[in-house]
Design a protein around this motif. Structure first.
Motif, mmCIF file in Angstrom:
data_model
loop_
_atom_site.group_PDB
_atom_site.id
_atom_site.type_symbol
_atom_site.label_atom_id
_atom_site.label_comp_id
_atom_site.label_asym_id
_atom_site.label_seq_id
_atom_site.Cartn_x
_atom_site.Cartn_y
_atom_site.Cartn_z
ATOM 1 N N ARG A 1 0.817 -1.226 0.000
ATOM 2 C CA ARG A 1 0.000 0.000 0.000
ATOM 3 C C ARG A 1 0.846 1.269 0.000
ATOM 4 N NH1 ARG A 1 -5.416 -0.984 1.031
ATOM 5 N NH2 ARG A 1 -5.844 -3.063 1.848
ATOM 6 N N LYS A 2 2.068 1.190 0.503
ATOM 7 C CA LYS A 2 2.918 2.385 0.553
ATOM 8 C C LYS A 2 3.302 2.865 -0.853
ATOM 9 C CE LYS A 2 7.343 0.019 1.209
ATOM 10 N NZ LYS A 2 8.422 -0.247 2.144
ATOM 11 N N TYR A 3 3.084 2.019 -1.862
ATOM 12 C CA TYR A 3 3.403 2.410 -3.232
ATOM 13 C C TYR A 3 2.227 3.048 -3.971
ATOM 14 C CZ TYR A 3 7.669 -0.143 -2.397
ATOM 15 O OH TYR A 3 8.864 -0.581 -1.859
ATOM 16 N N LEU A 4 1.132 3.270 -3.266
ATOM 17 C CA LEU A 4 0.015 4.011 -3.859
ATOM 18 C C LEU A 4 0.277 5.494 -3.653
ATOM 19 C CD1 LEU A 4 -3.067 1.975 -2.584
ATOM 20 C CD2 LEU A 4 -2.101 1.968 -4.890
ATOM 21 N N GLY A 5 0.017 6.270 -4.697
ATOM 22 C CA GLY A 5 0.173 7.711 -4.579
ATOM 23 C C GLY A 5 -1.080 8.349 -4.000
ATOM 24 N N ASP A 6 -1.283 9.595 -4.325
ATOM 25 C CA ASP A 6 -2.442 10.337 -3.839
ATOM 26 C C ASP A 6 -3.743 9.774 -4.401
ATOM 27 O OD1 ASP A 6 -0.779 12.078 -2.455
ATOM 28 O OD2 ASP A 6 -0.684 13.520 -4.115
ATOM 29 N N LYS A 7 -4.766 9.802 -3.576
ATOM 30 C CA LYS A 7 -6.100 9.388 -4.003
ATOM 31 C C LYS A 7 -6.607 10.378 -5.046
ATOM 32 C CE LYS A 7 -10.698 8.668 -2.100
ATOM 33 N NZ LYS A 7 -11.507 8.632 -0.874
ATOM 34 N N VAL A 8 -7.163 9.841 -6.145
ATOM 35 C CA VAL A 8 -7.669 10.682 -7.225
ATOM 36 C C VAL A 8 -9.191 10.734 -7.201
ATOM 37 C CG1 VAL A 8 -7.762 11.015 -9.733
ATOM 38 C CG2 VAL A 8 -5.657 10.200 -8.651
ATOM 39 N N CYS A 9 -9.823 9.560 -7.228
ATOM 40 C CA CYS A 9 -11.283 9.507 -7.234
ATOM 41 C C CYS A 9 -11.756 8.089 -6.964
ATOM 42 C CB CYS A 9 -11.850 10.001 -8.559
ATOM 43 S SG CYS A 9 -11.404 8.976 -9.975
ATOM 44 N N ASN A 10 -13.023 7.968 -6.636
ATOM 45 C CA ASN A 10 -13.626 6.659 -6.455
ATOM 46 C C ASN A 10 -14.351 6.293 -7.742
ATOM 47 O OD1 ASN A 10 -16.029 4.800 -5.664
ATOM 48 N ND2 ASN A 10 -14.502 4.569 -4.060
ATOM 49 N N LEU A 11 -14.137 5.082 -8.221
ATOM 50 C CA LEU A 11 -14.727 4.623 -9.479
ATOM 51 C C LEU A 11 -15.752 3.509 -9.248
ATOM 52 C CD1 LEU A 11 -11.488 4.649 -11.665
ATOM 53 C CD2 LEU A 11 -13.361 6.299 -11.704
ATOM 54 N N SER A 12 -16.386 3.508 -8.095
ATOM 55 C CA SER A 12 -17.354 2.454 -7.788
ATOM 56 C C SER A 12 -18.548 2.472 -8.732
ATOM 57 C CB SER A 12 -17.811 2.539 -6.330
ATOM 58 O OG SER A 12 -18.407 3.780 -6.063
ATOM 59 N N ARG A 13 -18.756 3.569 -9.435
ATOM 60 C CA ARG A 13 -19.847 3.598 -10.426
ATOM 61 C C ARG A 13 -19.587 2.606 -11.563
ATOM 62 N NH1 ARG A 13 -16.846 8.248 -11.144
ATOM 63 N NH2 ARG A 13 -16.122 8.705 -13.244
ATOM 64 N N TYR A 14 -18.337 2.135 -11.683
ATOM 65 C CA TYR A 14 -17.964 1.141 -12.695
ATOM 66 C C TYR A 14 -17.824 -0.254 -12.096
ATOM 67 C CZ TYR A 14 -16.770 5.230 -15.528
ATOM 68 O OH TYR A 14 -16.813 6.415 -16.223
ATOM 69 N N GLN A 15 -18.337 -0.461 -10.907
ATOM 70 C CA GLN A 15 -18.182 -1.744 -10.215
ATOM 71 C C GLN A 15 -18.621 -2.918 -11.079
ATOM 72 O OE1 GLN A 15 -20.018 -2.012 -6.343
ATOM 73 N NE2 GLN A 15 -19.757 -4.218 -6.237
ATOM 74 N N THR A 16 -19.757 -2.804 -11.737
ATOM 75 C CA THR A 16 -20.261 -3.905 -12.564
ATOM 76 C C THR A 16 -19.264 -4.265 -13.662
ATOM 77 O OG1 THR A 16 -22.531 -3.246 -12.119
ATOM 78 C CG2 THR A 16 -22.172 -4.641 -14.053
ATOM 79 N N GLU A 17 -18.712 -3.274 -14.343
ATOM 80 C CA GLU A 17 -17.759 -3.522 -15.426
ATOM 81 C C GLU A 17 -16.436 -4.096 -14.898
ATOM 82 O OE1 GLU A 17 -19.515 -0.758 -14.909
ATOM 83 O OE2 GLU A 17 -20.280 0.038 -16.801
ATOM 84 N N ILE A 18 -15.983 -3.590 -13.757
ATOM 85 C CA ILE A 18 -14.718 -4.060 -13.187
ATOM 86 C C ILE A 18 -14.846 -5.512 -12.732
ATOM 87 C CG2 ILE A 18 -13.070 -3.727 -11.304
ATOM 88 C CD1 ILE A 18 -13.906 -0.664 -11.444
#
Length: 105
Positions: A77-94
Motif C-alpha cells: 500500500r505504501k506504493y500508492l500515490g495520492d487518491k484521485v477519485c472513487n470509481l465504484s460507479r464502474y463496479q459492474t464492469e470491473i
C-alpha cells in the motif's frame, strides 16, 4: 482505503504509461499491508489491445482510461500515490472483467 479507488502511480518508471492504479481489493481486507490493483492507461495508448469486456473504459477527470485487468498485481500500500477519485460507479464492469479473466465468461 476504499475499494474501486484510483490512486496516482508515483513510480517514475511506469507512471507515464500507467498514471493511475485502481485498488480493487475488498474493504474487509483493509488491514493488510498489501492490496490488489489494476493499472490504468490512457485509452490512446491501449490501441487494439483493449478487449472491451476484459479492459473496461473508466473516466477520470473527463478523460477515458483503460483498465488493464490482465496486468492485475499485488503491491504494498505504501506504493500508492495520492487518491484521485472513487470509481465504484464502474463496479459492474470491473467485476465482470475480473470474472472474465478468471472464468472466461
Amino acid at each position: 482505503m476504499t475499494q474501486f479507488t484510483a490512486y496516482k502511480n508515483p513510480n517514475k518508471a511506469t507512471s507515464k504509461t500507467y498514471p493511475y492504479l485502481l485498488d480493487i481489493q475488498s474493504n474487509l481486507l483493509g488491514d493488510l499491508k498489501t492490496t490488489v490493483v489494476i493499472p490504468l492507461c490512457a485509452s490512446s495508448l491501449a490501441g487494439k489491445a483493449a478487449i472491451t469486456k476484459l479492459c473496461p473504459i473508466l473516466e477520470i477527470e473527463g478523460k477515458p482510461f483503460i483498465a488493464l485487468t490482465q496486468q492485475i498485481a499485488g503491491i504494498d500500500r505504501k506504493y500508492l500515490g495520492d487518491k484521485v477519485c472513487n470509481l465504484s460507479r464502474y463496479q459492474t464492469e470491473i467485476v465482470a472483467a475480473l470474472d472474465f479473466i478468471i472464468s472466461g465468461i
